[in-house]
Design an enzyme around this catalytic site. Structure first.
Site, PDB file in Angstrom:
ATOM      1  N   ARG A   1      -4.934  12.079   5.958  1.00  9.78           N
ATOM      2  CA  ARG A   1      -3.830  12.201   6.931  1.00  9.78           C
ATOM      3  C   ARG A   1      -2.917  13.358   6.512  1.00  9.78           C
ATOM      4  NH1 ARG A   1      -0.249   7.752   6.633  1.00  9.78           N
ATOM      5  NH2 ARG A   1      -1.351   7.187   4.720  1.00  9.78           N
TER       6      ARG A   1
ATOM      7  N   THR B   1      -8.249   6.913  -1.928  1.00  8.82           N
ATOM      8  CA  THR B   1      -9.616   6.426  -2.051  1.00  8.82           C
ATOM      9  C   THR B   1     -10.590   7.574  -1.776  1.00  8.82           C
ATOM     10  OG1 THR B   1      -9.363   5.636   0.210  1.00  8.82           O
ATOM     11  CG2 THR B   1      -9.244   3.990  -1.533  1.00  8.82           C
TER      12      THR B   1
ATOM     13  N   HIS C   1       0.797  -1.235   0.000  1.00  4.35           N
ATOM     14  CA  HIS C   1       0.000   0.000   0.000  1.00  4.35           C
ATOM     15  C   HIS C   1       0.821   1.272   0.000  1.00  4.35           C
ATOM     16  CE1 HIS C   1      -4.009  -1.818   0.747  1.00  4.35           C
ATOM     17  NE2 HIS C   1      -3.295  -2.748   1.358  1.00  4.35           N
TER      18      HIS C   1
HETATM   19  C1  26V Z   1       2.974   1.836   7.802  1.00 10.39           C
HETATM   20  C2  26V Z   1       3.302   1.979   9.113  1.00 10.39           C
HETATM   21  C3  26V Z   1       4.686   1.826   9.492  1.00 10.39           C
HETATM   22  C4  26V Z   1       4.895   1.610  10.936  1.00 10.39           C
HETATM   23  C5  26V Z   1       3.991   2.347  11.868  1.00 10.39           C
HETATM   24  C6  26V Z   1       2.609   2.480  11.464  1.00 10.39           C
HETATM   25  C7  26V Z   1       2.327   2.286  10.047  1.00 10.39           C
HETATM   26  C8  26V Z   1       1.054   2.396   9.630  1.00 10.39           C
HETATM   27  C9  26V Z   1       0.733   2.236   8.313  1.00 10.39           C
HETATM   28  C10 26V Z   1       1.690   1.967   7.404  1.00 10.39           C
HETATM   29  C11 26V Z   1       1.358   1.786   5.985  1.00 10.39           C
HETATM   30  C12 26V Z   1       0.373   2.773   5.546  1.00 10.39           C
HETATM   31  C13 26V Z   1       0.042   2.522   4.153  1.00 10.39           C
HETATM   32  C14 26V Z   1      -1.229   3.189   3.733  1.00 10.39           C
HETATM   33  O1  26V Z   1      -2.092   3.540   4.520  1.00 10.39           O
HETATM   34  N1  26V Z   1      -1.340   3.328   2.453  1.00 10.39           N
HETATM   35  C15 26V Z   1      -2.521   3.900   1.840  1.00 10.39           C
HETATM   36  O2  26V Z   1      -3.296   2.812   1.400  1.00 10.39           O
HETATM   37  C16 26V Z   1      -4.473   3.230   0.750  1.00 10.39           C
HETATM   38  C17 26V Z   1      -5.280   1.998   0.442  1.00 10.39           C
HETATM   39  O3  26V Z   1      -4.608   1.225  -0.505  1.00 10.39           O
HETATM   40  C18 26V Z   1      -4.127   4.031  -0.482  1.00 10.39           C
HETATM   41  O4  26V Z   1      -5.307   4.495  -1.071  1.00 10.39           O
HETATM   42  C19 26V Z   1      -3.254   5.219  -0.120  1.00 10.39           C
HETATM   43  O5  26V Z   1      -2.822   5.882  -1.275  1.00 10.39           O
HETATM   44  C20 26V Z   1      -2.060   4.762   0.683  1.00 10.39           C
HETATM   45  O6  26V Z   1      -1.336   5.859   1.190  1.00 10.39           O
END
Ligand code: 26V
Length: 832
Positions: free
Chosen positions: A569, A676, A373
């Site tokens: 965010r 989204t 993601h």
């Molecule tokens: C990574 C981490 C790293 C460690 C601590 C907490 C944490 C929390 C989340 C993440 C990954 C976040 C990835 C994310 O939210 N991506 C989003 O995913 C959506 C659904 O696919 C997409 O529409 C967004 O563009 C994308 O930023």
């Protein structure tokens, strides 16, 4: 890459009543009986809170019987089924509120309204009292929630698996323009939706030792055992009686500490309890301490182990053997957070069920698939080997073996490429950077998966060209794209009933079942009467939002203004700061020439900054500082307002999105995996101003790029500029308008003359500007002028908005899930 296919109902239990109409009389009667029974238990009479509880519990009871029949149907499927049962493992599920969705799905909204009419209460007042289940951060968690909705609607045999956090994401409070984080104890009033499953408990081990017996079987003796207890949250379909299940695990201390308790060692007994409880305290514990990081790894292992034990037990119950597990079940990893799954499944199959390595590995790689993601390298999780040694010694053994087998095969295929082997190894040896050895979680997910996908076409392309280039060379056939989608039930039908009714009038109601039907609207885009009706709906929605802004922030905004909205965010790559730079430059221009014929604008921003992310917090503060100055400047009046709505949530999004004229999707090209929110706005008839990034690209393709305000450098140009050595100062020096904006911030024009407050933010822009705001500023401002010009032409605007809606049919999560079924979860996907 994608061929659009109409969503197919995988089951055939259509209810007699369409969701838009009322429920069958027997269902209404059952609801009324349960509702009356629950309400009678309220000690304070039929207060709004009591009504909320009673209605929720009554719906839950009806859903529970649908749950039982859904499970009974699924259990009978056997091995001939071509669609595997899906197990969607995710650390986040951003469900939002449940009652209005449940009422709509059951067709009971008017039945409850009728009951309330008798007491003079409004349904809205009752619904407003429900807290959001905010067990997620952002897009990834909300996507998981939309997927559950589509699982139910499509009748897909499935389970969502997550953790039952006590505190979801923090509540954002703004004090003197600054973000403060407060705990959001969403379980305070005992969420009525949860169904505790006291018979579903599994032990999850941590630490301890392993010994190998004479037969070579590994026996792991954990030092600590925590029990996982299931709580189910039922998600209803809207056009059938199927439901989907979100199963969330609650940790409870295993009875092991009872010994300590009996010996009077209460502190040891209590400590054991606290260690278990901590697993469910918060989503994403602060990872700045070793304890915080350990807790997070424990959460991941806990989620994975409990979920897979549940899956294995169910498979054994239904099939009596485990050989077919991979052909009957798909295990889907929502990003790398549950990437321990392959190691845990191998452990269960081998250590607990005596299977040999090769067979267990075959089953594991049949079952597992992984979605990435984000391309942000900092989000690629790795864990120190040392932490595995302490917490998950047996999993570490298995990961080493997986790595060994993988590297042996790799060296056969790519001899003499040790550099490749070290880059793709599951273990980062720390050689290059002299740090400790770490397990690469994405690599574990990739090696074990038969399918890996990105979430929009550009993201999937960049994924194989950048972060996963080596793996794509090894297994090109594994990588796919499945573009995200959102549930139109929540984001259009429930969020925007007025627009939904307008669409019904124009093209009939079939779009409520199959969103692709929206394309029929394009034939009516030039219909002036429909355009006027659309503008009237939009205006009514804007009035609601304006009222909220007045109530919550004391700012009066005019609904004749263009409502320009950015909600997501707070992150540098999403470029809320670029938005603010445009607002400041517009403010300066208005002050220069207040008498000109300005298109009035209300700029709305909402979003949370991660608590440790200082730059994001500084952007939140700047938004407040700039808003305070502009909103109180008498020269500006209604020509421009800037408001920041605090505590962004699913519920807040549901009330903001229907009121938007303009949707800001302005990430640096190549950084937003999909987005989204962009889709939710489009469905609600907002026009998009956006970069050629993420799913914006596919949206433009579906609606026609002439119906979107596209600006800025494209991903290839961004990469090129960066590789040539980007100098943001050059752009500032050449653009007097931009220079004036930056100077105003630096000189303290928005910070009571404090020239220090935004020094870090400005220096970062002038010296590094990693997200190329300076390079995109001029085109962004010029494109905003085009937005103004079109907004003056009311009929022209309405036509474009209708064309946007018409192009959004493809972005239903029903289409997305249909594609996952075809390409990832079908039995067929295992053969090629
Ligand atoms: C990574 C981490 C790293 C460690 C601590 C907490 C944490 C929390 C989340 C993440 C990954 C976040 C990835 C994310 O939210 N991506 C989003 O995913 C959506 C659904 O696919 C997409 O529409 C967004 O563009 C994308 O930023």
């Amino acid at each position: 890459m994608n061929t659009p296919s109409a969503p197919v109902a995988l089951s055939s239990t259509d209810s007699a009543e369409p969701a838009a109409g009322g429920a069958a009389p027997a269902l209404v009667a059952a609801f009324e009986a349960a509702y009356a029974r629950e309400l009678a238990q309220s000690s304070h009479g039929p207060t709004a809170q009591a009504v909320l509880n009673a209605a929720s519990l009554a719906c839950r009871e009806l859903l529970a019987s649908r749950w039982a029949s859904t499970q009974a149907q699924d259990a009978k499927r056997g091995l001939k089924a071509t669609v595997r049962r899906v197990h969607y493992l995710s650390m986040e599920f951003l469900m939002g509120r449940a009652l209005s969705n449940a009422l709509a799905a059951l067709g009971l909204t008017s039945a409850l309204e009728a009951k309330l009419a008798a007491t003079g209460q409004s349904l809205g007042e009752v619904l407003e009292r429900e807290p959001d289940a905010a067990l997620g951060n952002g897009g990834l968690g909300r996507l998981a929630a939309c997927f559950l909705d589509s699982f139910a609607e499509l009748g897909l045999p499935s389970f969502g698996y997550g953790l039952r956090y006590r505190y979801g994401t923090f509540a954002q409070v703004i004090q003197q323009g600054r973000q403060l984080e407060q705990p959001d104890d969403w379980t305070r009033d005992t969420p009525p939706w949860e169904m505790p499953r006291f018979d579903l408990r599994f032990k999850v081990g941590f630490g301890g030792r392993i010994h190998v017996d004479a037969a070579g079987v590994h026996h792991w003796e954990p030092a600590e055992e925590i029990e996982a207890q299931a709580y189910d949250f039922i998600v209803p379909a809207h056009h059938t009686e199927r439901v989907a299940t979100l199963r969330q695990w609650q940790a409870t201390a295993a009875p092991i500490a009872f010994g300590a308790f009996c010996q009077g060692d209460y502190s040891r007994a209590a400590r054991h309890q606290v260690l278990a409880d901590a697993i469910n305290w918060v989503l994403y514990p602060d990872d700045s301490t070793e304890e915080g990081r350990m807790l997070r790894l424990k959460q991941e292992a806990f989620l994975v182990s409990a979920s897979l034990q549940d899956l294995v037990a169910r498979h054994l119950r239904e099939f009596g053997e485990l050989q077919s597990l991979g052909r009957a079940n798909a295990i889907h990893l929502n990003d790398t957070h549950p990437a321990l799954a392959p190691a845990e499944l191998m452990r269960l199959l081998m250590d607990e069920h005596g299977m040999a390595w090769a067979e267990a590995w075959k089953i594991t790689s049949q079952a597992i698939a992984y979605t990435n993601h984000t391309l942000m390298p900092e989000a690629l999780e790795t864990w120190p080997v040392r932490m595995f040694e302490v917490l998950l010694p047996r999993h570490l053994d298995i990961i080493y073996r997986i790595n060994h087998e993988f590297l042996v095969e790799l060296r056969q295929r790519f001899p003499d490429d040790e550099a490749l082997a070290s880059r793709v190894s599951l273990i980062d040896e720390g050689w290059g950077h002299g740090s400790e050895r770490r397990v690469r979680m994405a690599s574990l997910a990739l090696v074990a998966s038969h399918r890996v996908n990105g979430v929009a076409a550009l993201h999937s392309e960049l994924m194989v060209q950048t972060i996963f280039a080596d793996y794509a060379k090894v297994w090109p056939e594994r990588f796919h794209n499945v573009t995200n989608g959102v549930t139109p039930r929540r984001w259009l039908q429930q969020a925007n009933p007025k627009l939904s009714a307008l669409i019904d009038g124009a093209i009939g109601t079939e779009w409520r079942r199959d969103l692709a039907e929206l394309s029929k609207l394009s034939a009516h885009a030039k219909d002036g009467a429909l355009g006027d009706a659309f503008l009237a709906v939009k205006r009514a929605n804007k009035e609601r939002l304006a009222e909220r802004i007045r109530r919550d922030l004391g700012v009066v905004v005019s609904v004749d203004s263009l409502f320009d909205i950015q909600i997501k965010r707070i992150h540098e790559y999403k470029r809320q700061l670029l938005n603010l730079l445009h607002v400041i430059s517009r403010y300066q221009a208005i002050c220069d020439n207040p008498g000109a014929d300005w298109v009035p604008r209300v700029v709305v921003i909402a979003g949370k900054a991660a608590s440790a992310y200082q730059m994001a917090k500084s952007i939140v503060r700047l938004a407040h500082d700039v808003g305070r100055v502009i909103n109180s400047d008498p020269r500006v009046g209604n020509k421009l307002k800037l408001v920041f709505l605090p505590n962004y949530s699913v519920t807040l999004a549901e009330s903001i999105i229907p009121a938007a004229d303009l949707s800001e999707q302005i990430s640096t090209a190549g950084t937003e995996a999909s987005g989204t929110g962009n889709m939710k706005f489009g469905m609600n008839g907002a026009l998009t101003i956006g970069t050629w990034d993420g799913a914006n690209i596919e949206m433009a393709e579906h609606m026609g790029p002439e119906n979107m305000f596209v600006f800025g450098l494209r991903a290839d140009a961004v990469a090129k500029i960066k590789s040539l050595g980007y100098d943001p100062r050059l752009y500032v020096e050449q653009n007097a308008q931009l220079k004036r904006v930056i100077d105003a911030i630096s000189q303290g024009d928005f910070s009571h003359g404090d020239t220090e407050r935004y020094r870090g933010l400005v220096d970062n822009l002038l010296e590094r500007d990693p997200y190329l705001l300076m390079a995109d500023f001029a085109d962004y401002v010029a494109t905003q002028a085009k937005v103004d010009a079109l907004f003056r032409d009311r009929r022209g605007w309405a036509e474009r908005a209708l064309r946007n809606i018409a192009g959004m049919g493809w972005f239903s999560s029903d289409r997305t899930i249909t594609e996952y079924v075809d390409r990832v979860w079908s039995l067929d996907s295992l053969n090629h």
